[in-house]
Scaffold this motif. Structure first.
Motif, PDB file in Angstrom:
ATOM      1  N   ILE A  40       0.849  -1.190   0.000  1.00 23.68           N
ATOM      2  CA  ILE A  40       0.000   0.000   0.000  1.00 23.68           C
ATOM      3  C   ILE A  40       0.883   1.237   0.000  1.00 23.68           C
ATOM      4  N   THR A  41       0.283   2.352  -0.356  1.00 27.56           N
ATOM      5  CA  THR A  41       0.956   3.636  -0.271  1.00 27.56           C
ATOM      6  C   THR A  41       0.372   4.365   0.934  1.00 27.56           C
ATOM      7  N   VAL A  42       1.262   4.827   1.815  1.00 28.16           N
ATOM      8  CA  VAL A  42       0.837   5.477   3.058  1.00 28.16           C
ATOM      9  C   VAL A  42       1.558   6.811   3.182  1.00 28.16           C
ATOM     10  N   SER A  43       0.810   7.866   3.495  1.00 22.14           N
ATOM     11  CA  SER A  43       1.452   9.167   3.689  1.00 22.14           C
ATOM     12  C   SER A  43       2.068   9.235   5.076  1.00 22.14           C
ATOM     13  N   ASP A  44       2.976  10.166   5.249  1.00 19.40           N
ATOM     14  CA  ASP A  44       3.608  10.345   6.556  1.00 19.40           C
ATOM     15  C   ASP A  44       2.673  10.994   7.562  1.00 19.40           C
ATOM     16  N   LYS A  45       1.452  11.305   7.146  1.00 19.92           N
ATOM     17  CA  LYS A  45       0.469  11.940   8.020  1.00 19.92           C
ATOM     18  C   LYS A  45      -0.620  10.977   8.483  1.00 19.92           C
ATOM     19  N   GLU A  46      -0.578   9.712   8.029  1.00 22.71           N
ATOM     20  CA  GLU A  46      -1.607   8.744   8.415  1.00 22.71           C
ATOM     21  C   GLU A  46      -0.957   7.477   8.941  1.00 22.71           C
ATOM     22  N   THR A  47      -1.721   6.730   9.723  1.00 20.66           N
ATOM     23  CA  THR A  47      -1.178   5.484  10.265  1.00 20.66           C
ATOM     24  C   THR A  47      -1.278   4.374   9.222  1.00 20.66           C
ATOM     25  N   ILE A  48      -0.419   3.404   9.387  1.00 24.57           N
ATOM     26  CA  ILE A  48      -0.415   2.257   8.491  1.00 24.57           C
ATOM     27  C   ILE A  48      -1.742   1.510   8.613  1.00 24.57           C
ATOM     28  N   LEU A  49      -2.249   1.345   9.832  1.00 30.23           N
ATOM     29  CA  LEU A  49      -3.521   0.650  10.035  1.00 30.23           C
ATOM     30  C   LEU A  49      -4.664   1.353   9.318  1.00 30.23           C
ATOM     31  N   LYS A  50      -4.733   2.661   9.424  1.00 32.69           N
ATOM     32  CA  LYS A  50      -5.809   3.413   8.771  1.00 32.69           C
ATOM     33  C   LYS A  50      -5.820   3.129   7.279  1.00 32.69           C
ATOM     34  N   ARG A  51      -4.647   3.145   6.690  1.00 34.21           N
ATOM     35  CA  ARG A  51      -4.549   2.903   5.248  1.00 34.21           C
ATOM     36  C   ARG A  51      -4.880   1.455   4.915  1.00 34.21           C
ATOM     37  N   CYS A  52      -4.467   0.499   5.760  1.00 25.96           N
ATOM     38  CA  CYS A  52      -4.824  -0.907   5.543  1.00 25.96           C
ATOM     39  C   CYS A  52      -6.342  -1.077   5.505  1.00 25.96           C
ATOM     40  N   ILE A  53      -7.011  -0.466   6.454  1.00 26.21           N
ATOM     41  CA  ILE A  53      -8.473  -0.573   6.511  1.00 26.21           C
ATOM     42  C   ILE A  53      -9.094   0.005   5.246  1.00 26.21           C
ATOM     43  N   GLU A  54      -8.617   1.177   4.832  1.00 30.61           N
ATOM     44  CA  GLU A  54      -9.144   1.816   3.623  1.00 30.61           C
ATOM     45  C   GLU A  54      -8.922   0.973   2.373  1.00 30.61           C
ATOM     46  N   GLU A  55      -7.796   0.248   2.329  1.00 23.49           N
ATOM     47  CA  GLU A  55      -7.442  -0.557   1.157  1.00 23.49           C
ATOM     48  C   GLU A  55      -7.967  -1.994   1.226  1.00 23.49           C
ATOM     49  N   GLY A  56      -8.634  -2.354   2.330  1.00 25.33           N
ATOM     50  CA  GLY A  56      -9.169  -3.702   2.464  1.00 25.33           C
ATOM     51  C   GLY A  56      -8.138  -4.758   2.819  1.00 25.33           C
ATOM     52  N   ILE A  57      -7.019  -4.329   3.392  1.00 22.27           N
ATOM     53  CA  ILE A  57      -5.978  -5.255   3.849  1.00 22.27           C
ATOM     54  C   ILE A  57      -6.403  -5.786   5.220  1.00 22.27           C
ATOM     55  N   ALA A  58      -6.358  -7.081   5.398  1.00 26.94           N
ATOM     56  CA  ALA A  58      -6.820  -7.718   6.634  1.00 26.94           C
ATOM     57  C   ALA A  58      -5.763  -7.635   7.731  1.00 26.94           C
ATOM     58  N   GLN A  59      -5.527  -6.454   8.243  1.00 29.24           N
ATOM     59  CA  GLN A  59      -4.581  -6.239   9.340  1.00 29.24           C
ATOM     60  C   GLN A  59      -5.330  -6.373  10.662  1.00 29.24           C
ATOM     61  N   GLU A  60      -4.832  -7.221  11.540  1.00 30.32           N
ATOM     62  CA  GLU A  60      -5.464  -7.371  12.850  1.00 30.32           C
ATOM     63  C   GLU A  60      -5.309  -6.098  13.671  1.00 30.32           C
ATOM     64  N   TYR A  61      -6.308  -5.809  14.503  1.00 30.49           N
ATOM     65  CA  TYR A  61      -6.231  -4.699  15.440  1.00 30.49           C
ATOM     66  C   TYR A  61      -7.325  -4.855  16.473  1.00 30.49           C
ATOM     67  N   SER A  62      -7.215  -4.103  17.548  1.00 26.11           N
ATOM     68  CA  SER A  62      -8.241  -4.121  18.583  1.00 26.11           C
ATOM     69  C   SER A  62      -8.426  -2.730  19.169  1.00 26.11           C
ATOM     70  N   CYS A  63      -7.508  -2.292  20.023  1.00 25.85           N
ATOM     71  CA  CYS A  63      -7.723  -1.065  20.793  1.00 25.85           C
ATOM     72  C   CYS A  63      -7.528   0.220  19.995  1.00 25.85           C
ATOM     73  N   ARG A  64      -6.655   0.222  19.004  1.00 22.64           N
ATOM     74  CA  ARG A  64      -6.318   1.385  18.174  1.00 22.64           C
ATOM     75  C   ARG A  64      -5.696   2.542  18.948  1.00 22.64           C
ATOM     76  N   VAL A  65      -5.161   2.262  20.141  1.00 23.66           N
ATOM     77  CA  VAL A  65      -4.508   3.308  20.936  1.00 23.66           C
ATOM     78  C   VAL A  65      -3.092   2.913  21.382  1.00 23.66           C
ATOM     79  N   GLY A  66      -2.491   1.920  20.737  1.00 24.36           N
ATOM     80  CA  GLY A  66      -1.104   1.568  21.016  1.00 24.36           C
ATOM     81  C   GLY A  66      -0.857   0.769  22.267  1.00 24.36           C
TER      82      GLY A  66
END
Length: 109
Positions: free
Chosen positions: A15-41
């Protein structure tokens, strides 16, 4: 705004990710099945080993200072270069905790 390529090792996904967005955010937008839960680190579900490249992740509280050099929490990490990540790889503090059946955070108290 600078954009970087994030490639996932062992998968045919990038994926292409800007330096202003998180990798997870872009994965979700692109339909990449990245695991996550809390979204707060904190939960480490979105952990990935950094094979190549650099990220900034100041709010990745679930990682030790040493682990931040080798692991990215995709919910917090923003790229600083092109990246190669190995998704589903967890830092030693989690692996050690799972092996002993204990709570790594409690051990620090």
């Amino acid at each position: 705004m600078t954009e970087y390529t994030v490639e996932f090792v062992g998968r045919e996904e990038s994926i292409t990710v800007s330096d202003k967005e998180t990798i997870l955010k872009r994965c979700i937008e692109e339909g990449i099945a990245q695991e996550y839960s809390c979204r707060v680190g904190m939960c480490l579900a979105c952990s990935a080993e950094i094979v190549e490249g650099d990220v900034v992740q100041p709010a990745a509280r679930g990682l030790t200072d040493e682990e931040r050099e080798d692991y990215a929490l995709t919910c917090m990490a923003r790229p600083e270069s092109d990246l190669k990540l190995d998704r589903g790889k967890y830092p030693p503090s989690i692996e050690n905790d799972a092996a002993t059946g204990g709570d790594a955070a409690a051990a620090d108290d």
